[in-house]
Scaffold this active site. Structure first.
Site, PDB file in Angstrom:
ATOM      1  CB  CYS A 134     -58.150  51.992   4.182  1.00  0.00           C
ATOM      2  SG  CYS A 134     -56.758  50.926   3.782  1.00  0.00           S
TER       3      CYS A 134
HETATM    4  C1  LIG Z   1     -55.233  52.564  -0.063  1.00  0.00           C
HETATM    5  S1  LIG Z   1     -53.817  53.073  -0.925  1.00  0.00           S
HETATM    6  C2  LIG Z   1     -54.477  53.330  -2.528  1.00  0.00           C
HETATM    7  C3  LIG Z   1     -54.392  52.164  -3.419  1.00  0.00           C
HETATM    8  C4  LIG Z   1     -54.849  52.399  -4.823  1.00  0.00           C
HETATM    9  N1  LIG Z   1     -56.177  52.976  -4.871  1.00  0.00           N
HETATM   10  C5  LIG Z   1     -54.855  51.122  -5.649  1.00  0.00           C
HETATM   11  O1  LIG Z   1     -55.922  50.684  -6.057  1.00  0.00           O
HETATM   12  O2  LIG Z   1     -53.774  50.548  -5.855  1.00  0.00           O
HETATM   13  C6  LIG Z   1     -53.630  54.719  -0.374  1.00  0.00           C
HETATM   14  C7  LIG Z   1     -52.426  55.415  -0.968  1.00  0.00           C
HETATM   15  O3  LIG Z   1     -52.460  56.790  -0.603  1.00  0.00           O
HETATM   16  C8  LIG Z   1     -51.135  57.238  -0.555  1.00  0.00           C
HETATM   17  N2  LIG Z   1     -51.104  58.539   0.159  1.00  0.00           N
HETATM   18  C9  LIG Z   1     -51.188  58.748   1.496  1.00  0.00           C
HETATM   19  N3  LIG Z   1     -51.123  60.069   1.758  1.00  0.00           N
HETATM   20  C10 LIG Z   1     -51.000  60.700   0.563  1.00  0.00           C
HETATM   21  C11 LIG Z   1     -50.864  62.058   0.192  1.00  0.00           C
HETATM   22  N4  LIG Z   1     -50.853  63.032   1.100  1.00  0.00           N
HETATM   23  N5  LIG Z   1     -50.758  62.348  -1.131  1.00  0.00           N
HETATM   24  C12 LIG Z   1     -50.758  61.371  -2.060  1.00  0.00           C
HETATM   25  N6  LIG Z   1     -50.873  60.057  -1.765  1.00  0.00           N
HETATM   26  C13 LIG Z   1     -50.995  59.722  -0.460  1.00  0.00           C
HETATM   27  C14 LIG Z   1     -50.431  56.114   0.168  1.00  0.00           C
HETATM   28  O4  LIG Z   1     -49.042  56.158  -0.053  1.00  0.00           O
HETATM   29  C15 LIG Z   1     -51.100  54.886  -0.467  1.00  0.00           C
HETATM   30  O5  LIG Z   1     -50.347  54.393  -1.544  1.00  0.00           O
END
Ligand SMILES: C[S@@+](CC[C@H](N)C(=O)[O-])C[C@H]1O[C@@H](n2cnc3c(N)ncnc32)[C@H](O)[C@@H]1O
Length: 375
Positions: A134
């Site tokens: 986000c």
């Molecule tokens: C907003 S958090 C999501 C939180 C999750 N939905 C929860 O409810 O706990 C976004 C996540 O996306 C991961 N992320 C970022 N880029 C990514 C990628 N290319 N592949 C997989 N995960 C990724 C980040 O590490 C982060 O943990």
């Protein structure tokens, strides 16, 4: 810090921080950790009560950007099973594996990167859910949107188009609904999916679902079949004020009462916990804004120097005698049950907590999606 402080305030906070470190050292050295706790905790909220475990509904999910598992946990408690969970960071993968050893968790820069994943093998999975990072849209950041390399919406859309689930759920910060991002949302989320999915877009507030924290998020929910879409209803609050348009609701869960702290004649939901993994110095605070500081102060809860355990938090109370939080206290304010453990150092645990969808909110969305797909 993402908010402005005067030099004078900065100096004051710096001095407080140094004094506090010195006190911590002294208190621990004096072996005063065995004195009776300054804050007797009783009757703490059990977030599991906000999301009773339902029987499996036969529907499967693919989880993207799973983080510390907020969305995953809410969906699981609503009866969904997970086919796999993708997450870039190893520490999040450790959290998911430790809590759910039987899940197929794909984490790390190779196995966990959605940019490298082939999703067609998941065709037949009922749901794709995820909260793409986000930061590109958050008011706490630069709001670079599509130009931010962390913008992962294209990957989310690619996954939905490859898997063709019966429904998808995506969550993000409300900043994404700013006028500034109107054309981004239209071109990158709505346009590529709209001829295959009926899309709902709505905001939910965590404190309307029993979470003791003020936290608003936006959800996009899409259904492939018109019949399922016609049955979908946006979740309505379960908790709120008297005289709500939604009828009789349970009273809001306030921060002090939920933490099990004694009545001081003042209580309200906590301010939004800070999102993000790495503050400027991998901070162990959850303070989100200057305005929040006032509320934490009135709550007599200290939002900095969060400790790994209750014992350590007790061992060195802040100078003003307010309640110092542990990771478990922050997790509770986010709606995670006590038995959901976060791996990593304190700042990593707080990053996972602050980035997550509050599980009871995920649960509320999951219930409505399940109803639409199964009734
Ligand atoms: C907003 S958090 C999501 C939180 C999750 N939905 C929860 O409810 O706990 C976004 C996540 O996306 C991961 N992320 C970022 N880029 C990514 C990628 N290319 N592949 C997989 N995960 C990724 C980040 O590490 C982060 O943990």
């Amino acid at each position: 810090m993402p908010y402005d402080l005067t030099e004078e305030q900065r100096d004051r906070y710096r001095a407080t921080s140094i004094r506090s470190q010195q006190r911590k050292r002294a208190l621990l050295e004096e072996g005063k950790t065995v004195r009776p706790p300054a804050h007797q905790l009783s009757g703490r909220l059990d977030p599991n009560d906000l999301m009773p475990q339902l029987e499996q509904n036969g529907l499967t999910c693919l989880s993207l950007f799973s983080g510390g598992g907020g969305l995953d946990l809410g969906f699981e408690r609503a009866g969904f099973a997970h086919a796999a969970s993708y997450e870039l960071l190893d520490v999040c993968g450790e959290t998911l594996n430790a809590n759910r050893p039987d899940w197929d968790v794909r984490s790390g820069t190779d196995a966990g990167d959605v940019m490298k994943a082939a999703f067609s093998p998941f065709r037949g999975v009922d749901i794709v859910h995820g909260g793409p990072p986000c930061q590109p849209f958050s008011i706490a950041g630069k709001q670079a949107g599509a130009d931010d390399p962390r913008n992962m919406w294209a990957e989310y859309v690619r996954c939905v188009l490859q898997v063709r689930p019966r429904a998808f759920i995506a969550e993000n910060v409300v900043g994404l609904l700013d006028r500034k991002f109107e054309s981004f949302v239209q071109q990158n989320i709505v346009d590529p999916l709209t001829d295959k999915y009926t899309i709902f877009k709505f905001k939910l507030a965590a404190h309307d679902f029993g979470v003791p924290q003020a936290r608003r998020r936006v959800f996009f929910v899409g259904f492939r079949a018109k019949r399922d879409a016609a049955r979908f209803e946006v979740p309505i609050p379960t908790h709120g004020d008297e005289g709500s348009v939604f009828g009789p609701l349970l009273p809001r869960n306030t921060a002090r009462r939920s933490l099990g702290l004694p009545d001081i004649g003042y209580d309200e939901v906590s301010p939004t916990l800070r999102s993000g993994f790495t503050g400027p110095r991998n901070t162990t605070g959850v303070l989100n804004s200057k305005a929040a500081l006032k509320i934490w102060h009135s709550l007599q809860v200290w939002p900095n120097g969060v400790q790994p355990s209750r014992g350590l938090a007790e061992a060195y109370p802040p100078e003003n005698g307010h309640f110092r939080m542990s990771v478990a206290d922050c997790a509770l304010l986010q709606g995670f049950p006590e038995d959901w453990k976060f791996s990593g150092a304190v700042y990593q645990a707080l990053g996972q907590i602050g980035n997550s969808v509050c599980p009871p909110v995920a649960y509320a969305v999951a219930l409505q999606v399940a109803r639409a797909l199964t009734e």
